[in-house]
Write an enzyme that holds these catalytic residues in place. Structure first.
Site, PDB file in Angstrom:
ATOM      1  N   HIS A   1       2.216   1.978  -3.201  1.00 15.71           N
ATOM      2  CA  HIS A   1       1.277   2.900  -3.829  1.00 15.71           C
ATOM      3  C   HIS A   1       1.776   4.341  -3.784  1.00 15.71           C
ATOM      4  O   HIS A   1       1.018   5.268  -4.017  1.00 15.71           O
ATOM      5  CB  HIS A   1      -0.111   2.781  -3.183  1.00 15.71           C
ATOM      6  CG  HIS A   1      -0.757   1.441  -3.405  1.00 15.71           C
ATOM      7  ND1 HIS A   1      -2.008   1.116  -2.938  1.00 15.71           N
ATOM      8  CD2 HIS A   1      -0.316   0.340  -4.056  1.00 15.71           C
ATOM      9  CE1 HIS A   1      -2.306  -0.139  -3.287  1.00 15.71           C
ATOM     10  NE2 HIS A   1      -1.288  -0.628  -3.968  1.00 15.71           N
TER      11      HIS A   1
ATOM     12  N   ASP B   1       0.869  -1.187   0.000  1.00 21.10           N
ATOM     13  CA  ASP B   1       0.000   0.000   0.000  1.00 21.10           C
ATOM     14  C   ASP B   1       0.902   1.233   0.000  1.00 21.10           C
ATOM     15  O   ASP B   1       2.024   1.152  -0.482  1.00 21.10           O
ATOM     16  CB  ASP B   1      -0.971  -0.071   1.198  1.00 21.10           C
ATOM     17  CG  ASP B   1      -2.270   0.685   0.932  1.00 21.10           C
ATOM     18  OD1 ASP B   1      -2.184   1.828   0.458  1.00 21.10           O
ATOM     19  OD2 ASP B   1      -3.354   0.139   1.184  1.00 21.10           O
TER      20      ASP B   1
END
Ligand SMILES: *[C@@H]1O[C@H](CO)[C@@H](O)[C@H](O)[C@H]1NC(C)=O
Ligand SMILES: *[C@@H]1O[C@H](CO)[C@@H](O)[C@H](O)[C@H]1NC(C)=O
Ligand SMILES: *[C@@H]1O[C@H](CO)[C@@H](O)[C@H](O)[C@H]1NC(C)=O
Ligand SMILES: *[C@@H]1O[C@H](CO)[C@@H](O)[C@H](O)[C@H]1NC(C)=O
Ligand SMILES: *[C@@H]1O[C@H](CO)[C@@H](O)[C@H](O)[C@H]1NC(C)=O
Length: 412
Positions: A257, A234
Protein backbone atom coordinates in the site's frame (compact mmCIF):
# COMPACT_ATOMS: atom_id res chain seq x y z
CA UNK A 1 70.34 -14.49 40.10
CA UNK A 2 69.13 -11.84 37.77
CA UNK A 3 68.23 -14.38 35.14
CA UNK A 4 66.33 -16.49 37.64
CA UNK A 5 64.42 -13.47 38.87
CA UNK A 6 63.53 -12.55 35.34
CA UNK A 7 62.45 -16.13 34.68
CA UNK A 8 60.23 -16.11 37.77
CA UNK A 9 58.69 -12.81 36.80
CA UNK A 10 57.86 -13.95 33.32
CA UNK A 11 56.46 -17.20 34.67
CA UNK A 12 54.27 -15.20 37.05
CA UNK A 13 53.04 -13.23 34.07
CA UNK A 14 52.73 -16.08 31.63
CA UNK A 15 50.86 -18.49 33.89
CA UNK A 16 47.88 -16.23 34.60
CA UNK A 17 47.83 -15.25 30.93
CA UNK A 18 47.71 -18.89 29.89
CA UNK A 19 44.95 -19.49 32.41
CA UNK A 20 43.09 -16.47 31.04
CA UNK A 21 43.41 -17.82 27.53
CA UNK A 22 42.09 -21.22 28.60
CA UNK A 23 39.23 -19.61 30.50
CA UNK A 24 38.30 -17.28 27.68
CA UNK A 25 38.52 -20.14 25.18
CA UNK A 26 35.94 -22.06 27.22
CA UNK A 27 33.74 -19.03 27.74
CA UNK A 28 33.81 -18.32 24.01
CA UNK A 29 33.03 -21.67 22.45
CA UNK A 30 34.64 -22.30 19.11
CA UNK A 31 36.31 -18.90 19.15
CA UNK A 32 38.55 -19.75 16.21
CA UNK A 33 35.71 -21.01 14.05
CA UNK A 34 33.74 -17.91 14.99
CA UNK A 35 36.16 -15.32 13.70
CA UNK A 36 34.45 -15.32 10.33
CA UNK A 37 31.05 -14.40 11.70
CA UNK A 38 31.88 -12.66 14.93
CA UNK A 39 33.83 -9.47 14.49
CA UNK A 40 32.67 -7.56 17.55
CA UNK A 41 33.94 -7.23 21.11
CA UNK A 42 32.76 -9.21 24.08
CA UNK A 43 31.53 -12.70 24.65
CA UNK A 44 29.64 -14.89 22.28
CA UNK A 45 26.59 -16.73 23.64
CA UNK A 46 25.44 -19.34 21.19
CA UNK A 47 21.87 -20.55 21.57
CA UNK A 48 23.27 -24.06 21.02
CA UNK A 49 25.14 -23.79 24.33
CA UNK A 50 21.74 -23.21 25.96
CA UNK A 51 20.28 -26.36 24.43
CA UNK A 52 18.44 -25.00 21.43
CA UNK A 53 17.51 -27.88 19.14
CA UNK A 54 17.53 -25.98 15.86
CA UNK A 55 15.68 -28.75 14.09
CA UNK A 56 12.69 -26.60 13.12
CA UNK A 57 10.34 -28.77 15.15
CA UNK A 58 11.35 -28.55 18.79
CA UNK A 59 10.40 -25.32 20.54
CA UNK A 60 13.50 -23.19 21.09
CA UNK A 61 11.93 -20.23 22.87
CA UNK A 62 13.26 -21.19 26.31
CA UNK A 63 16.79 -21.72 25.00
CA UNK A 64 16.72 -18.33 23.27
CA UNK A 65 15.42 -16.57 26.36
CA UNK A 66 18.05 -18.17 28.58
CA UNK A 67 20.78 -17.25 26.12
CA UNK A 68 19.46 -13.70 26.12
CA UNK A 69 19.35 -13.46 29.89
CA UNK A 70 22.99 -14.50 30.18
CA UNK A 71 24.09 -12.10 27.45
CA UNK A 72 22.03 -9.33 29.01
CA UNK A 73 23.86 -9.71 32.34
CA UNK A 74 27.28 -9.49 30.66
CA UNK A 75 28.81 -6.08 31.14
CA UNK A 76 31.47 -6.49 28.48
CA UNK A 77 29.31 -6.47 25.35
CA UNK A 78 27.69 -9.67 24.21
CA UNK A 79 26.74 -11.49 21.07
CA UNK A 80 23.75 -13.80 21.00
CA UNK A 81 24.58 -16.20 18.25
CA UNK A 82 22.01 -18.04 16.15
CA UNK A 83 24.12 -20.35 13.98
CA UNK A 84 23.67 -20.82 10.26
CA UNK A 85 22.47 -24.09 8.78
CA UNK A 86 19.75 -24.62 11.37
CA UNK A 87 16.11 -23.64 11.83
CA UNK A 88 14.80 -22.55 15.20
CA UNK A 89 11.15 -22.68 16.18
CA UNK A 90 10.05 -19.72 18.32
CA UNK A 91 6.83 -18.23 19.62
CA UNK A 92 6.24 -15.48 22.20
CA UNK A 93 10.01 -15.15 22.68
CA UNK A 94 10.64 -12.19 24.95
CA UNK A 95 13.98 -10.44 25.30
CA UNK A 96 13.85 -7.88 28.07
CA UNK A 97 16.29 -5.19 29.02
CA UNK A 98 17.76 -3.13 30.37
CA UNK A 99 21.01 -4.99 29.72
CA UNK A 100 24.45 -4.26 31.13
CA UNK A 101 26.01 -3.44 27.75
CA UNK A 102 25.25 -3.36 24.01
CA UNK A 103 24.05 -6.67 22.59
CA UNK A 104 24.19 -8.01 19.07
CA UNK A 105 21.82 -10.78 18.12
CA UNK A 106 23.51 -12.43 15.18
CA UNK A 107 20.82 -14.29 13.29
CA UNK A 108 22.67 -16.40 10.74
CA UNK A 109 20.33 -19.36 11.08
CA UNK A 110 16.66 -19.34 10.24
CA UNK A 111 13.81 -18.72 12.65
CA UNK A 112 10.26 -19.93 12.09
CA UNK A 113 7.01 -19.39 13.97
CA UNK A 114 4.74 -22.41 14.48
CA UNK A 115 2.92 -23.52 11.35
CA UNK A 116 -0.42 -23.56 13.17
CA UNK A 117 -2.28 -21.04 15.35
CA UNK A 118 -1.28 -20.81 18.99
CA UNK A 119 -2.61 -19.15 22.12
CA UNK A 120 -0.79 -15.81 22.19
CA UNK A 121 1.08 -14.83 25.31
CA UNK A 122 2.88 -11.93 23.74
CA UNK A 123 2.18 -9.45 20.95
CA UNK A 124 4.99 -10.75 18.73
CA UNK A 125 6.94 -13.85 17.83
CA UNK A 126 10.09 -12.01 18.96
CA UNK A 127 9.72 -9.10 21.39
CA UNK A 128 12.59 -6.86 22.46
CA UNK A 129 11.60 -4.57 25.29
CA UNK A 130 13.67 -1.80 26.88
CA UNK A 131 16.92 -2.86 25.24
CA UNK A 132 19.38 -0.07 24.45
CA UNK A 133 22.09 -0.32 21.80
CA UNK A 134 20.72 -3.52 20.37
CA UNK A 135 21.84 -4.78 16.97
CA UNK A 136 19.95 -7.50 15.17
CA UNK A 137 22.04 -8.59 12.23
CA UNK A 138 22.65 -11.63 10.09
CA UNK A 139 21.81 -13.39 6.90
CA UNK A 140 19.14 -15.64 8.40
CA UNK A 141 15.47 -15.60 7.54
CA UNK A 142 12.66 -15.06 10.03
CA UNK A 143 9.47 -16.67 8.75
CA UNK A 144 6.21 -15.81 10.51
CA UNK A 145 4.31 -18.57 8.66
CA UNK A 146 1.26 -16.31 8.83
CA UNK A 147 -1.07 -18.08 6.38
CA UNK A 148 -3.30 -19.78 9.00
CA UNK A 149 -3.61 -16.45 10.84
CA UNK A 150 -4.61 -14.58 7.65
CA UNK A 151 -7.20 -17.23 6.97
CA UNK A 152 -8.53 -17.08 10.53
CA UNK A 153 -8.72 -13.27 10.37
CA UNK A 154 -10.41 -13.32 6.96
CA UNK A 155 -13.07 -15.64 8.39
CA UNK A 156 -13.51 -13.23 11.31
CA UNK A 157 -12.42 -15.87 13.81
CA UNK A 158 -9.19 -14.28 15.05
CA UNK A 159 -9.00 -10.79 16.43
CA UNK A 160 -5.48 -10.90 17.87
CA UNK A 161 -2.57 -11.90 15.68
CA UNK A 162 1.15 -11.80 16.46
CA UNK A 163 3.55 -9.34 14.88
CA UNK A 164 6.84 -10.86 13.81
CA UNK A 165 9.54 -8.75 15.52
CA UNK A 166 8.81 -5.84 17.80
CA UNK A 167 11.09 -3.36 19.50
CA UNK A 168 9.72 -1.10 22.19
CA UNK A 169 11.18 1.50 24.51
CA UNK A 170 14.67 1.50 23.06
CA UNK A 171 17.59 3.74 22.15
CA UNK A 172 20.22 3.05 19.55
CA UNK A 173 18.60 0.17 17.67
CA UNK A 174 20.10 -1.33 14.49
CA UNK A 175 18.41 -3.97 12.40
CA UNK A 176 20.53 -4.97 9.43
CA UNK A 177 20.67 -7.56 6.67
CA UNK A 178 17.98 -9.92 8.00
CA UNK A 179 15.17 -11.25 5.84
CA UNK A 180 11.62 -11.46 7.13
CA UNK A 181 8.60 -13.07 5.55
CA UNK A 182 4.94 -13.93 5.95
CA UNK A 183 4.17 -12.34 9.28
CA UNK A 184 0.68 -12.94 10.69
CA UNK A 185 0.52 -9.15 11.21
CA UNK A 186 3.14 -6.38 10.91
CA UNK A 187 6.69 -7.59 10.27
CA UNK A 188 8.70 -5.05 12.25
CA UNK A 189 7.31 -2.69 14.85
CA UNK A 190 9.39 0.13 16.31
CA UNK A 191 7.57 1.73 19.21
CA UNK A 192 8.87 4.39 21.61
CA UNK A 193 12.39 4.16 20.26
CA UNK A 194 14.92 6.88 19.61
CA UNK A 195 17.84 6.60 17.15
CA UNK A 196 16.86 3.50 15.21
CA UNK A 197 18.25 2.22 11.94
CA UNK A 198 16.75 -0.43 9.71
CA UNK A 199 19.12 -1.11 6.83
CA UNK A 200 19.36 -3.69 4.06
CA UNK A 201 16.48 -5.82 5.22
CA UNK A 202 14.10 -7.61 2.95
CA UNK A 203 10.50 -8.23 3.85
CA UNK A 204 8.02 -10.20 1.82
CA UNK A 205 4.43 -11.29 2.21
CA UNK A 206 1.70 -11.87 -0.41
CA UNK A 207 -0.13 -8.79 -1.67
CA UNK A 208 -3.43 -10.11 -0.31
CA UNK A 209 -2.22 -10.93 3.20
CA UNK A 210 -4.15 -8.71 5.66
CA UNK A 211 -2.36 -5.99 7.67
CA UNK A 212 1.11 -7.36 7.03
CA UNK A 213 2.85 -3.97 7.02
CA UNK A 214 6.59 -4.10 6.48
CA UNK A 215 7.78 -1.67 9.14
CA UNK A 216 5.58 0.36 11.49
CA UNK A 217 7.12 3.24 13.39
CA UNK A 218 5.19 4.80 16.27
CA UNK A 219 5.98 7.22 19.08
CA UNK A 220 9.61 7.29 17.95
CA UNK A 221 12.17 9.81 16.79
CA UNK A 222 15.30 9.83 14.66
CA UNK A 223 14.56 6.70 12.72
CA UNK A 224 16.24 5.80 9.46
CA UNK A 225 15.07 3.09 7.09
CA UNK A 226 17.38 2.53 4.13
CA UNK A 227 18.31 0.22 1.26
CA UNK A 228 15.58 -2.33 1.80
CA UNK A 229 13.02 -4.16 -0.24
CA UNK A 230 9.48 -4.61 1.00
CA UNK A 231 6.58 -6.52 -0.51
CA UNK A 232 3.46 -6.85 1.59
CA UNK A 233 -0.30 -6.84 1.87
CA UNK A 234 -0.34 -3.44 3.57
CA UNK A 235 1.95 -0.43 3.94
CA UNK A 236 5.62 -1.03 3.13
CA UNK A 237 6.41 1.47 5.86
CA UNK A 238 3.86 3.18 8.07
CA UNK A 239 4.52 6.05 10.40
CA UNK A 240 2.01 6.60 13.14
CA UNK A 241 1.43 9.23 15.77
CA UNK A 242 4.02 10.84 18.06
CA UNK A 243 6.77 10.25 15.54
CA UNK A 244 9.32 12.80 14.36
CA UNK A 245 12.49 12.93 12.28
CA UNK A 246 12.20 9.87 10.09
CA UNK A 247 14.33 9.40 6.99
CA UNK A 248 13.32 6.68 4.57
CA UNK A 249 15.58 6.23 1.60
CA UNK A 250 16.37 3.74 -1.15
CA UNK A 251 13.39 1.44 -0.63
CA UNK A 252 11.84 -0.81 -3.26
CA UNK A 253 8.17 -1.05 -2.29
CA UNK A 254 5.57 -3.25 -3.90
CA UNK A 255 3.24 -4.86 -4.02
CA UNK A 256 1.73 -3.21 -0.99
CA UNK A 257 0.00 0.00 0.00
CA UNK A 258 3.00 2.30 -0.34
CA UNK A 259 4.77 4.38 2.29
CA UNK A 260 2.18 5.93 4.56
CA UNK A 261 1.87 8.41 7.34
CA UNK A 262 -1.13 7.43 9.45
CA UNK A 263 -3.77 6.67 9.77
CA UNK A 264 -3.90 9.57 12.19
CA UNK A 265 -6.61 10.93 14.46
CA UNK A 266 -8.59 7.75 14.98
CA UNK A 267 -11.45 7.63 17.47
CA UNK A 268 -10.24 7.52 21.06
CA UNK A 269 -6.74 8.75 20.20
CA UNK A 270 -5.29 11.95 21.60
CA UNK A 271 -4.11 14.73 19.28
CA UNK A 272 -1.99 13.31 16.47
CA UNK A 273 1.55 14.56 16.01
CA UNK A 274 3.91 13.60 13.18
CA UNK A 275 6.70 15.90 12.02
CA UNK A 276 9.74 16.02 9.77
CA UNK A 277 9.43 12.94 7.61
CA UNK A 278 11.58 12.50 4.49
CA UNK A 279 11.05 9.81 1.87
CA UNK A 280 13.62 9.86 -0.92
CA UNK A 281 15.06 7.70 -3.70
CA UNK A 282 12.36 5.05 -3.51
CA UNK A 283 10.79 2.86 -6.15
CA UNK A 284 7.17 1.81 -6.03
CA UNK A 285 5.80 -1.02 -8.09
CA UNK A 286 2.14 -2.07 -8.30
CA UNK A 287 1.17 -0.46 -5.01
CA UNK A 288 -2.19 1.09 -4.14
CA UNK A 289 -0.57 4.35 -3.05
CA UNK A 290 2.89 5.72 -3.51
CA UNK A 291 3.40 8.21 -0.73
CA UNK A 292 0.36 8.86 1.41
CA UNK A 293 -0.83 10.83 4.43
CA UNK A 294 -4.11 9.52 5.78
CA UNK A 295 -6.26 10.73 8.64
CA UNK A 296 -9.75 10.09 9.95
CA UNK A 297 -12.44 12.72 9.97
CA UNK A 298 -13.01 14.34 13.33
CA UNK A 299 -9.46 13.75 14.62
CA UNK A 300 -7.23 16.33 16.22
CA UNK A 301 -3.58 17.32 16.06
CA UNK A 302 -1.09 17.95 13.29
CA UNK A 303 1.04 16.34 10.62
CA UNK A 304 3.67 18.76 9.47
CA UNK A 305 6.89 18.89 7.47
CA UNK A 306 7.13 16.24 4.77
CA UNK A 307 9.56 15.87 1.92
CA UNK A 308 8.78 13.23 -0.67
CA UNK A 309 11.44 13.38 -3.35
CA UNK A 310 13.10 11.44 -6.15
CA UNK A 311 10.48 8.75 -6.36
CA UNK A 312 9.88 6.31 -9.20
CA UNK A 313 6.31 5.04 -9.59
CA UNK A 314 5.37 2.06 -11.75
CA UNK A 315 1.70 1.15 -12.04
CA UNK A 316 0.78 2.75 -8.75
CA UNK A 317 -2.92 3.42 -8.22
CA UNK A 318 -2.44 6.84 -6.58
CA UNK A 319 1.24 7.86 -6.52
CA UNK A 320 0.50 11.01 -4.49
CA UNK A 321 -2.25 10.63 -1.94
CA UNK A 322 -3.34 12.92 0.87
CA UNK A 323 -6.60 11.76 2.39
CA UNK A 324 -8.28 13.47 5.32
CA UNK A 325 -11.30 11.23 4.83
CA UNK A 326 -9.63 7.91 5.51
CA UNK A 327 -12.30 5.27 5.86
CA UNK A 328 -11.09 1.82 4.80
CA UNK A 329 -14.36 -0.01 5.49
CA UNK A 330 -16.59 2.63 3.88
CA UNK A 331 -19.64 4.43 5.39
CA UNK A 332 -17.86 6.57 7.98
CA UNK A 333 -20.15 9.25 9.47
CA UNK A 334 -19.37 12.82 8.45
CA UNK A 335 -17.44 14.62 11.18
CA UNK A 336 -16.16 18.15 11.68
CA UNK A 337 -12.47 18.77 12.32
CA UNK A 338 -9.49 16.68 11.47
CA UNK A 339 -5.73 16.38 11.76
CA UNK A 340 -4.14 19.50 10.22
CA UNK A 341 -1.82 18.57 7.36
CA UNK A 342 0.76 21.24 6.54
CA UNK A 343 4.00 21.68 4.61
CA UNK A 344 4.18 18.60 2.40
CA UNK A 345 6.55 18.82 -0.57
CA UNK A 346 6.49 16.43 -3.49
CA UNK A 347 9.60 16.86 -5.65
CA UNK A 348 10.85 14.87 -8.67
CA UNK A 349 8.19 12.23 -8.82
CA UNK A 350 7.99 10.27 -12.06
CA UNK A 351 6.32 7.24 -13.54
CA UNK A 352 2.92 5.73 -14.12
CA UNK A 353 -0.37 5.38 -12.29
CA UNK A 354 -2.68 2.43 -12.77
CA UNK A 355 -5.79 4.51 -11.94
CA UNK A 356 -6.76 7.71 -13.62
CA UNK A 357 -6.51 9.75 -10.40
CA UNK A 358 -2.75 9.81 -10.14
CA UNK A 359 -2.84 12.61 -7.59
CA UNK A 360 -5.37 12.81 -4.77
CA UNK A 361 -5.20 15.67 -2.31
CA UNK A 362 -8.47 15.43 -0.41
CA UNK A 363 -8.67 17.77 2.54
CA UNK A 364 -11.58 18.72 4.72
CA UNK A 365 -13.46 21.97 4.61
CA UNK A 366 -13.09 22.54 8.35
CA UNK A 367 -9.30 21.87 8.41
CA UNK A 368 -7.94 22.52 4.90
CA UNK A 369 -4.41 21.45 4.00
CA UNK A 370 -1.75 24.18 3.80
CA UNK A 371 1.67 24.41 2.23
CA UNK A 372 1.35 21.60 -0.28
CA UNK A 373 4.11 22.00 -2.87
CA UNK A 374 4.63 20.07 -6.07
CA UNK A 375 7.77 20.48 -8.11
CA UNK A 376 8.71 18.46 -11.18
CA UNK A 377 6.04 15.79 -11.06
CA UNK A 378 5.48 13.76 -14.21
CA UNK A 379 2.94 10.98 -14.03
CA UNK A 380 1.17 9.24 -16.87
CA UNK A 381 -1.76 6.85 -16.83
CA UNK A 382 -0.42 3.41 -17.47
CA UNK A 383 -1.73 1.65 -20.61
CA UNK A 384 -3.95 4.63 -21.50
CA UNK A 385 -3.44 7.40 -23.96
CA UNK A 386 -5.72 9.71 -21.97
CA UNK A 387 -3.89 11.82 -19.42
CA UNK A 388 -4.24 11.06 -15.70
CA UNK A 389 -6.04 13.45 -13.39
CA UNK A 390 -5.52 15.20 -10.10
CA UNK A 391 -8.37 15.39 -7.63
CA UNK A 392 -7.81 18.23 -5.21
CA UNK A 393 -10.14 19.51 -2.51
CA UNK A 394 -9.69 22.17 0.17
CA UNK A 395 -5.93 22.38 -0.33
CA UNK A 396 -3.70 25.45 -0.31
CA UNK A 397 -0.35 25.17 -2.01
CA UNK A 398 1.86 25.94 -4.96
CA UNK A 399 3.63 24.31 -7.87
CA UNK A 400 7.00 24.74 -9.56
CA UNK A 401 8.58 23.22 -12.64
CA UNK A 402 6.47 20.89 -14.70
CA UNK A 403 3.58 19.21 -12.88
CA UNK A 404 1.60 16.56 -14.75
CA UNK A 405 -1.30 16.03 -14.19
CA UNK A 406 -2.09 19.64 -13.52
CA UNK A 407 -3.03 20.56 -9.97
CA UNK A 408 -5.10 23.52 -8.86
CA UNK A 409 -4.86 24.79 -5.32
CA UNK A 410 -7.10 27.25 -3.47
CA UNK A 411 -4.14 29.64 -3.27
CA UNK A 412 -1.03 29.55 -1.16
C1 LIG B 1 24.14 2.85 24.84
O1 LIG B 1 24.90 3.79 24.12
C2 LIG B 1 24.89 5.08 24.70
C3 LIG B 1 25.61 6.02 23.75
O2 LIG B 1 26.80 5.47 23.29
C4 LIG B 1 25.53 5.01 26.08
O3 LIG B 1 25.48 6.28 26.70
C5 LIG B 1 24.77 4.01 26.95
O4 LIG B 1 25.41 3.85 28.19
C6 LIG B 1 24.69 2.66 26.26
N1 LIG B 1 23.86 1.76 27.05
C7 LIG B 1 24.02 0.43 27.03
C8 LIG B 1 23.13 -0.40 27.91
O5 LIG B 1 24.85 -0.11 26.32
C1 LIG C 1 22.33 -7.24 2.51
O1 LIG C 1 21.70 -8.37 3.07
C2 LIG C 1 21.86 -9.53 2.28
C3 LIG C 1 20.98 -10.61 2.87
O2 LIG C 1 21.28 -10.85 4.21
C4 LIG C 1 23.33 -9.90 2.21
O3 LIG C 1 23.52 -11.06 1.41
C5 LIG C 1 24.09 -8.73 1.61
O4 LIG C 1 25.48 -8.99 1.64
C6 LIG C 1 23.82 -7.46 2.38
N1 LIG C 1 24.40 -6.34 1.67
C7 LIG C 1 25.26 -5.52 2.23
C8 LIG C 1 25.75 -4.41 1.37
O5 LIG C 1 25.64 -5.64 3.37
C1 LIG D 1 17.93 11.43 4.54
O1 LIG D 1 18.92 10.58 4.00
C2 LIG D 1 19.38 10.99 2.72
C3 LIG D 1 20.29 9.93 2.18
O2 LIG D 1 21.34 9.68 3.07
C4 LIG D 1 20.07 12.34 2.89
O3 LIG D 1 20.50 12.78 1.64
C5 LIG D 1 19.09 13.33 3.46
O4 LIG D 1 19.75 14.54 3.74
C6 LIG D 1 18.48 12.82 4.75
N1 LIG D 1 17.42 13.71 5.13
C7 LIG D 1 17.21 14.08 6.37
C8 LIG D 1 16.06 15.00 6.60
O5 LIG D 1 17.89 13.69 7.30
C1 LIG E 1 -0.34 -6.23 -8.78
O1 LIG E 1 -0.93 -6.45 -7.51
C2 LIG E 1 -2.14 -7.16 -7.56
C3 LIG E 1 -2.69 -7.22 -6.15
O2 LIG E 1 -2.65 -5.97 -5.54
C4 LIG E 1 -1.92 -8.52 -8.13
O3 LIG E 1 -3.13 -9.22 -8.22
C5 LIG E 1 -1.28 -8.39 -9.52
O4 LIG E 1 -0.94 -9.66 -10.00
C6 LIG E 1 -0.03 -7.54 -9.45
N1 LIG E 1 0.47 -7.27 -10.80
C7 LIG E 1 1.73 -7.45 -11.13
C8 LIG E 1 2.08 -7.11 -12.54
O5 LIG E 1 2.56 -7.88 -10.36
C1 LIG F 1 11.71 3.57 -12.74
O1 LIG F 1 11.59 2.17 -12.50
C2 LIG F 1 11.33 1.44 -13.68
C3 LIG F 1 11.05 0.00 -13.27
O2 LIG F 1 12.05 -0.50 -12.45
C4 LIG F 1 12.53 1.57 -14.62
O3 LIG F 1 12.26 0.89 -15.83
C5 LIG F 1 12.75 3.06 -14.92
O4 LIG F 1 13.92 3.20 -15.70
C6 LIG F 1 12.90 3.84 -13.65
N1 LIG F 1 12.95 5.26 -13.96
C7 LIG F 1 13.86 6.07 -13.47
C8 LIG F 1 13.76 7.51 -13.88
O5 LIG F 1 14.72 5.69 -12.69
Amino acid sequence: MRVAAAGRTSLFLVLPMLLLLVVSATVRPAAAAATKVWKGEGTRYSVMAFHAAGDGETGDTKAFEETWDSACRDSGGANVYVPAGRTFLLRDATFNGPCKSPITMQVDGDIVAPSTLWQLKSSSVLTFHEVDNLTVDGCGQIDGRGAPWWDCYNHKKCSARPMLVSFSFCNGLRVTNVRLKDSALKHISVYRCSQALVHNVSISAPCDSPNTDGITIGASDHVRVSSSSIQSGDDCVSIITETTDVNITDIACGPGHGISVGSLGGAGEGPAMVERITVSNCKFFNTTSGVRIKSWQGGQGKANGFIFRDLNMTEVQHPIDIDQFYCPQGNCPERQGGVAITDARFINIHGTSSEREAIKIMCSESVPCHGIYLDNVDLSWCKHTAPPQAKVMNAHGSVAGMVKPQVRFLGR
